[in-house]
Scaffold this active site. Structure first.
Site, PDB file in Angstrom:
ATOM      1  N   ASP A  13       0.856  -1.183   0.000  1.00 53.31           N
ATOM      2  CA  ASP A  13       0.000   0.000   0.000  1.00 53.31           C
ATOM      3  C   ASP A  13       0.893   1.235   0.000  1.00 53.31           C
ATOM      4  OD1 ASP A  13      -2.467   1.515   0.385  1.00 53.31           O
ATOM      5  OD2 ASP A  13      -1.726   1.912   2.393  1.00 53.31           O
ATOM      6  N   SER A  14       0.271   2.387  -0.237  1.00 54.94           N
ATOM      7  CA  SER A  14       1.010   3.645  -0.202  1.00 54.94           C
ATOM      8  C   SER A  14       1.452   4.007   1.215  1.00 54.94           C
ATOM      9  CB  SER A  14       0.123   4.756  -0.762  1.00 54.94           C
ATOM     10  OG  SER A  14      -1.108   4.778  -0.070  1.00 54.94           O
ATOM     11  N   TYR A  45      -0.687   8.685  -2.225  1.00 54.15           N
ATOM     12  CA  TYR A  45      -0.641   8.443  -3.664  1.00 54.15           C
ATOM     13  C   TYR A  45      -1.899   8.973  -4.366  1.00 54.15           C
ATOM     14  CZ  TYR A  45       3.220   4.958  -3.519  1.00 54.15           C
ATOM     15  OH  TYR A  45       4.420   4.303  -3.396  1.00 54.15           O
ATOM     16  N   GLY A  46      -2.955   9.121  -3.586  1.00 47.92           N
ATOM     17  CA  GLY A  46      -4.283   9.396  -4.150  1.00 47.92           C
ATOM     18  C   GLY A  46      -4.417  10.690  -4.919  1.00 47.92           C
ATOM     19  N   CYS A  76      -3.755  -1.128  -2.057  1.00 47.48           N
ATOM     20  CA  CYS A  76      -4.039   0.298  -2.265  1.00 47.48           C
ATOM     21  C   CYS A  76      -4.944   0.443  -3.489  1.00 47.48           C
ATOM     22  CB  CYS A  76      -2.722   1.024  -2.496  1.00 47.48           C
ATOM     23  SG  CYS A  76      -2.912   2.770  -2.876  1.00 47.48           S
ATOM     24  N   ASN A  77      -6.104   1.038  -3.279  1.00 52.58           N
ATOM     25  CA  ASN A  77      -7.047   1.218  -4.389  1.00 52.58           C
ATOM     26  C   ASN A  77      -6.455   2.097  -5.480  1.00 52.58           C
ATOM     27  OD1 ASN A  77     -10.156   0.381  -3.530  1.00 52.58           O
ATOM     28  ND2 ASN A  77      -8.755   0.671  -1.824  1.00 52.58           N
ATOM     29  N   THR A  78      -5.686   3.109  -5.069  1.00 50.51           N
ATOM     30  CA  THR A  78      -5.118   4.029  -6.052  1.00 50.51           C
ATOM     31  C   THR A  78      -4.109   3.301  -6.941  1.00 50.51           C
ATOM     32  OG1 THR A  78      -5.434   5.835  -4.481  1.00 50.51           O
ATOM     33  CG2 THR A  78      -3.915   6.234  -6.298  1.00 50.51           C
ATOM     34  N   GLU A 155      -6.792   9.310   9.395  1.00 56.80           N
ATOM     35  CA  GLU A 155      -5.465   9.265  10.031  1.00 56.80           C
ATOM     36  C   GLU A 155      -5.433  10.112  11.294  1.00 56.80           C
ATOM     37  OE1 GLU A 155      -2.070   9.312   7.508  1.00 56.80           O
ATOM     38  OE2 GLU A 155      -2.885   7.675   6.294  1.00 56.80           O
ATOM     39  N   CYS A 187     -11.350   2.712  -0.957  1.00 52.26           N
ATOM     40  CA  CYS A 187     -10.096   3.263  -0.442  1.00 52.26           C
ATOM     41  C   CYS A 187      -9.763   2.512   0.839  1.00 52.26           C
ATOM     42  CB  CYS A 187     -10.255   4.759  -0.157  1.00 52.26           C
ATOM     43  SG  CYS A 187      -8.839   5.505   0.668  1.00 52.26           S
ATOM     44  N   THR A 188      -8.471   2.271   1.031  1.00 49.11           N
ATOM     45  CA  THR A 188      -8.024   1.501   2.197  1.00 49.11           C
ATOM     46  C   THR A 188      -8.526   2.064   3.530  1.00 49.11           C
ATOM     47  OG1 THR A 188      -6.045   2.873   2.073  1.00 49.11           O
ATOM     48  CG2 THR A 188      -5.887   0.619   1.224  1.00 49.11           C
ATOM     49  N   HIS A 189      -8.690   3.388   3.589  1.00 50.22           N
ATOM     50  CA  HIS A 189      -9.016   4.030   4.865  1.00 50.22           C
ATOM     51  C   HIS A 189     -10.498   3.947   5.232  1.00 50.22           C
ATOM     52  CE1 HIS A 189      -5.033   5.529   4.230  1.00 50.22           C
ATOM     53  NE2 HIS A 189      -5.058   6.329   5.287  1.00 50.22           N
TER      54      HIS A 189
END
Ligand code: DGL
Length: 268
Positions: A13-14, A45-46, A76-78, A155, A187-189
């Site tokens: 992931d980023s 990265y997004g 990472c989706n991006t 975050e 998205c990961t978050h």
């Protein structure tokens, strides 16, 4: 030489976000060894260009392949949205990505065939989710919305905060106006915002957590390829990051829901 079933799964992931995928993997596949790579020095990265993301993705893929992983997971989706082909071209081992997993989850979930997708600006601009859904189900209508403020809010730990609630209401307005019945958390978050997003979307809308879909898909692939680890001892988890691990560790434990050990810094 073909990969051995006791080799680790490589997840990347980023930054810290891909730990939501690691968490889902740990729960679904408790005997699999995992090597995680988070590019904490260069996150986010997004909001970066396809060229830059492809370059970073190549470096990470090469690093994980050197660790002899049996499978690569683009958490990472991006990266999955704009650089999954880069990974597939480089990798001799199977590659899974969260966009494919999320798309499959959405197709399975929608009844009305109206699906909303939320993600970073790069993911949404790439149209990757719509493509992945339409490849398999061309009759599904897909409505997308970039939500750039969610990553910093998560975050910051504002998972149940009025600012995040208002932000979610604002972002979701256009997709909810399309009468979607399914919303992909692209998205990961976003899995950390699930309760808040469910409240903002309403109880009738089904949320698709691409981390959970990914764990399910991984289990199926390992079984099919005869690569599931037969050992029943406690697995090894290793985490690599590109910047001092303090922030990764603090925020990461929230993402992972457990203590983070074995964090090492990679200097390029
Ligand atoms: N991991 C990214 C994603 O899933 C979010 C964080 C970033 O922008 O790098 O799209």
């Amino acid at each position: 030489m073909p990969p051995s079933s006791s080799n680790a799964i490589g997840v990347f992931d980023s930054g810290v976000g891909g730990l939501t995928v690691v968490r889902a993997l740990m729960e679904r596949l408790p005997f699999e060894n995992i090597v995680y790579f988070g590019d904490t020095a260069r996150v986010p990265y997004g909001v970066k260009s396809v060229e830059t993301i492809s370059h970073f993705t190549t470096q990470i893929t090469e690093f994980l392949l050197q660790q002899n992983v049996k499978l690569l997971i683009i958490a990472c989706n991006t990266m999955a949205a704009v650089a999954s082909q880069v990974v597939r071209d480089l990798s001799p081992v199977p590659v899974l990505d969260v966009i494919d997993a999320g798309a499959l989850g959405a197709i399975a979930a929608t009844q009305q065939k109206y699906v909303g997708v939320i993600g970073t600006p790069t993911t949404i601009n790439s149209n990757a989710y719509a493509r992945a859904i339409h490849q398999r189900a061309p009759d599904i209508r897909v409505f997308s919305q970039a939500c750039p403020l969610f990553v910093p809010l998560v975050e910051e730990g504002w998972l149940d905060h009025q600012v995040t609630r208002l932000t979610a209401q604002e972002y979701l307005k256009p997709v909810l106006a399309q009468n979607i019945d399914t919303l992909v958390l692209g998205c990961t978050h976003y899995p950390l915002l699930k309760p808040l997003l469910q409240e903002a979307a309403g109880s009738k809308i089904q949320l698709v957590d691409s981390a959970e879909s990914m764990a399910e898909q991984t289990a199926g692939l390992l079984e099919k390829m005869g690569l599931a680890n037969p050992q029943r001892s406690a697995p090894d988890y290793h985490f690599y990051v590109t910047d001092v691990p303090l922030r990764f560790q603090t925020i990461g434990e929230r993402f992972l829901g457990r203590t983070l050990y074995n964090v090492r810094v990679v200097k390029w």
